[in-house]
Design an enzyme around this catalytic site. Structure first.
Site, PDB file in Angstrom:
ATOM      1  N   HIS A 158       0.820  -1.107  -0.075  1.00 23.77           N
ATOM      2  CA  HIS A 158       0.137  -0.028  -0.050  1.00 23.77           C
ATOM      3  C   HIS A 158       1.002   1.264  -0.008  1.00 23.77           C
ATOM      4  O   HIS A 158       0.396   2.351  -0.324  1.00 23.77           O
ATOM      5  CB  HIS A 158      -1.024  -0.157   1.245  1.00 23.77           C
ATOM      6  CG  HIS A 158      -1.880  -1.035   1.031  1.00 23.77           C
ATOM      7  ND1 HIS A 158      -3.263  -0.640   0.705  1.00 23.77           N
ATOM      8  CD2 HIS A 158      -1.956  -2.243   1.260  1.00 23.77           C
ATOM      9  CE1 HIS A 158      -4.245  -1.756   0.600  1.00 23.77           C
ATOM     10  NE2 HIS A 158      -3.340  -2.962   0.846  1.00 23.77           N
ATOM     11  N   ASP A 366       3.561   9.472  -0.628  1.00 22.41           N
ATOM     12  CA  ASP A 366       2.359   8.730  -0.466  1.00 22.41           C
ATOM     13  C   ASP A 366       2.155   7.663  -1.411  1.00 22.41           C
ATOM     14  O   ASP A 366       2.237   7.928  -2.614  1.00 22.41           O
ATOM     15  CB  ASP A 366       1.009   9.610  -0.437  1.00 22.41           C
ATOM     16  CG  ASP A 366       0.112   9.171   0.906  1.00 22.41           C
ATOM     17  OD1 ASP A 366       0.086   8.016   1.112  1.00 22.41           O
ATOM     18  OD2 ASP A 366      -0.423  10.119   1.358  1.00 22.41           O
TER      19      ASP A 366
HETATM   20  P1  ADQ Z   1      -2.764   6.083   4.883  1.00 16.59           P
HETATM   21  O1  ADQ Z   1      -1.386   6.533   5.097  1.00 16.59           O
HETATM   22  O2  ADQ Z   1      -3.403   6.033   5.964  1.00 16.59           O
HETATM   23  O3  ADQ Z   1      -3.030   4.902   3.878  1.00 16.59           O
HETATM   24  P2  ADQ Z   1      -4.791   7.517   3.000  1.00 16.59           P
HETATM   25  O4  ADQ Z   1      -4.824   6.761   1.793  1.00 16.59           O
HETATM   26  O5  ADQ Z   1      -4.984   8.721   2.873  1.00 16.59           O
HETATM   27  O6  ADQ Z   1      -3.561   7.068   3.821  1.00 16.59           O
HETATM   28  O7  ADQ Z   1      -6.141   6.899   3.742  1.00 16.59           O
HETATM   29  C1  ADQ Z   1      -6.333   7.612   4.856  1.00 16.59           C
HETATM   30  C2  ADQ Z   1      -7.850   7.129   5.152  1.00 16.59           C
HETATM   31  O8  ADQ Z   1      -8.285   7.617   6.508  1.00 16.59           O
HETATM   32  C3  ADQ Z   1      -8.834   7.644   4.405  1.00 16.59           C
HETATM   33  O9  ADQ Z   1      -9.950   7.095   3.753  1.00 16.59           O
HETATM   34  C4  ADQ Z   1      -9.476   9.103   4.953  1.00 16.59           C
HETATM   35  O10 ADQ Z   1     -10.630   9.453   4.908  1.00 16.59           O
HETATM   36  C5  ADQ Z   1      -9.248   8.418   6.473  1.00 16.59           C
HETATM   37  N1  ADQ Z   1      -8.883   9.481   7.555  1.00 16.59           N
HETATM   38  C6  ADQ Z   1      -7.772  10.440   7.348  1.00 16.59           C
HETATM   39  N2  ADQ Z   1      -8.101  11.290   8.550  1.00 16.59           N
HETATM   40  C7  ADQ Z   1      -9.286  11.082   9.011  1.00 16.59           C
HETATM   41  C8  ADQ Z   1     -10.044  11.635  10.198  1.00 16.59           C
HETATM   42  N3  ADQ Z   1      -9.511  12.541  10.763  1.00 16.59           N
HETATM   43  N4  ADQ Z   1     -11.164  10.913  10.500  1.00 16.59           N
HETATM   44  C9  ADQ Z   1     -11.358  10.038   9.926  1.00 16.59           C
HETATM   45  N5  ADQ Z   1     -10.838   9.322   8.783  1.00 16.59           N
HETATM   46  C10 ADQ Z   1      -9.673   9.723   8.364  1.00 16.59           C
HETATM   47  C11 ADQ Z   1      -1.889   3.928   3.509  1.00 16.59           C
HETATM   48  C12 ADQ Z   1      -0.944   4.512   2.482  1.00 16.59           C
HETATM   49  C13 ADQ Z   1      -1.665   5.361   1.273  1.00 16.59           C
HETATM   50  C14 ADQ Z   1      -2.586   4.328   0.549  1.00 16.59           C
HETATM   51  C15 ADQ Z   1      -3.546   3.769   1.715  1.00 16.59           C
HETATM   52  C16 ADQ Z   1      -4.445   2.721   0.829  1.00 16.59           C
HETATM   53  O11 ADQ Z   1      -0.045   5.333   3.121  1.00 16.59           O
HETATM   54  O12 ADQ Z   1      -0.716   5.860   0.489  1.00 16.59           O
HETATM   55  O13 ADQ Z   1      -3.541   5.140  -0.335  1.00 16.59           O
HETATM   56  O14 ADQ Z   1      -2.901   3.163   2.524  1.00 16.59           O
HETATM   57  O15 ADQ Z   1      -3.795   1.837  -0.036  1.00 16.59           O
END
Ligand code: ADQ
Length: 474
Positions: A158, A366
């Protein structure tokens, strides 16, 4: 396809009423498991103190078995906080300066992967297809192969895969590379990650790229490809449409008092570029004083991994920085930055994205970044906001209608914020439409189906090179 077994560090356990917590990835994997029947295995998130690790705890829901295990305190420290989050995470995000390598923790990482394999083994049937997720579990297939399993095993990373010079700075890079060769399919988020992986494999002589996406290494042949993860686009757009009238979102709108909303939503992590983003916002205000009192930047950032010192330190830094900017720029009737340090339910989050004129998604690195995709999906088609997106997020490969920025360039990002907030309706709609059309097609279900199709329809890689004997020497 035969039965599916998903293995990930954490398992989204079904709620007592039988539904799984919403979240794109969980929903998609859940759907695949329901379709084929199967098992979702991982760590419970709990530590069993100093005792021996506990047996698997099984929960049945329909045709899915959730199988979780506690880990000992030492295992949690060495495998999770240690090697996974203090070595692999920073290395994969190009942060050599933050990687704290220790042999003890590396040993703990491999030990826990062996333990997972041992716990999983009795649940595996000969035709089961296994799908392993993320950097915590790279050596899992090697452990299973050593136990004699010949099942199809796929791996999806991921997070980003770094270039050779970054990966090779990690003392155990060879074991990690070898671990990946035991899968039948290794999936990355983007073509860049796949390219980096190919470089790592070929440059140090770990293996060869033999065409058609196939690699040979360690006496095995396996496939590598990229599968950019999506979100549940249509459902998320619907959440956002409905949430616009919810009490929370209405309150937020009223509290804005006609100011334009700029939003940032990230887990608290150094890879997300939050401090650089606050600097960019400050630069935007300083260079465009007409916007003083006219905009509010809302940064929603739940804490994560607080046990890792860098994260604890970051928590303080972001809070201090937001306070400093508010002190320097604020007025009696205007708070430039609202900083919230906790999780928000998905429907409300969707409503807040929709309320915003600008979404700031500016990670330093990311794998994909789902927030970028959620922001786009949540917009009002008649009056969409503008996405300011880091060129170093995997999402930048597809979201061409965003304003791409280099997050290290604070003034440049500040200028992009100025451009986004003043963009005319026609241009906003045009940019948004292209991205939304892409996201509707390339949603998380498609990502899941494509990976699994490739895993099962792969050329059967039997033959002596993939037999147990030849790859038992991990
Ligand atoms: P993350 O590093 O966690 O994921 P991201 O892909 O942005 O990063 O996903 C975060 C998730 O958490 C999103 O669905 C978002 O809505 C949720 N989130 C963030 N802040 C929040 C808050 N305050 N309240 C509720 N929900 C919140 C890892 C990798 C990424 C990759 C994903 C999926 O680092 O690059 O996209 O896995 O493969």
């Amino acid at each position: 396809m035969s039965r599916l077994i998903v293995i990930s560090n954490r398992v989204p356990m079904p709620e007592k009423n039988g539904t799984a917590p919403a979240g794109g990835l969980a929903v998609a994997l859940q759907a695949a498991l329901e379709e084929h029947g199967g098992v979702w295995m991982g760590w419970s998130g709990k530590s069993s103190g100093t005792r021996e690790p506990s047996p698997l705890h099984l929960t049945e829901r329909g045709n899915i078995t959730y199988a979780v295990t506690d880990l000992t305190k030492t295992d949690v420290e060495e495998y999770y906080h240690g090697f996974a989050n203090r070595v692999l995470w920073p290395i994969c995000h190009y942060r050599l300066d933050l990687a704290e390598y220790a042999r003890k923790e590396m040993a703990g990482y491999f030990r826990v992967n062996r333990f997972f394999a041992q716990r999983l083994a009795p649940l595996i049937k000969p035709d089961d297809v296994l799908w392993v997720h993320d950097y915590h579990l790279i050596p899992l297939a090697a452990e299973l192969r050593q136990m004699g399993f010949k099942n199809k095993i796929g791996f999806f990373l991921h997070i980003p895969w770094p270039p050779a010079d970054v990966l090779f700075a990690m003392p155990v890079h060879e074991e990690i590379m070898r671990g990946l060769s035991h899968y039948d399919l290794v999936g990355f988020q983007t073509d860049h990650d796949l390219e980096n992986f190919r470089g790592c494999l070929v440059r140090e002589g770990f293996g060869n790229a033999i065409g058609d996406g196939l690699f040979t290494s360690n006496g095995r042949t396996f496939k590598g490809d990229f599968y950019s993860i999506g979100i549940e686009t249509a459902a998320f757009a619907e959440y956002a449409r409905k949430a616009a009238n919810s009490v929370m979102v209405r309150k937020a709108r009223q509290s804005m008092e006609n100011r334009d909303l700029i939003i940032g939503v990230d887990r608290l992590d150094y890879s997300k570029g939050i401090t650089q983003r606050i600097d960019a916002y400050e630069s935007f205000i300083n260079r465009n004083p007409a916007y003083q009192g006219k905009v509010t930047y809302l940064q929603i950032t739940p804490k994560s991994r607080s046990e890792v010192p860098e994260y604890e330190q970051m928590q303080r830094m972001v809070a201090e920085q937001a306070g400093r900017v508010n002190g320097a720029l604020g007025a009696v009737d205007w708070v430039p930055i609202r900083y919230i340090n906790r999780s928000i339910g998905r429907p409300v989050l969707a409503g807040l994205y929709r309320l915003a004129k600008v979404g700031l998604v500016t990670p330093l690195r990311d794998g994909m970044n789902l927030v970028a995709k959620e922001f786009v999906a949540a917009q009002d088609p008649k009056d969409p906001g503008v996405l300011v997106l880091s060129r170093f997020a995997g999402a930048a490969r597809a979201l061409k209608g965003s304003l791409l920025v280099n997050p290290y360039d604070v003034e440049g990002t500040g200028n992009a914020i100025a451009r986004a907030i003043s963009m005319g309706l026609e241009e906003r709609i045009e940019r948004w439409r292209g991205m939304m059309d892409h996201l509707l097609v390339h949603d998380v279900k498609r990502w899941c189906d494509e990976f699994l199709d490739d895993l099962v329809s792969d050329q059967p890689l039997e033959g002596p090179e993939n037999s147990r004997a030849s790859h038992a020497q991990t």
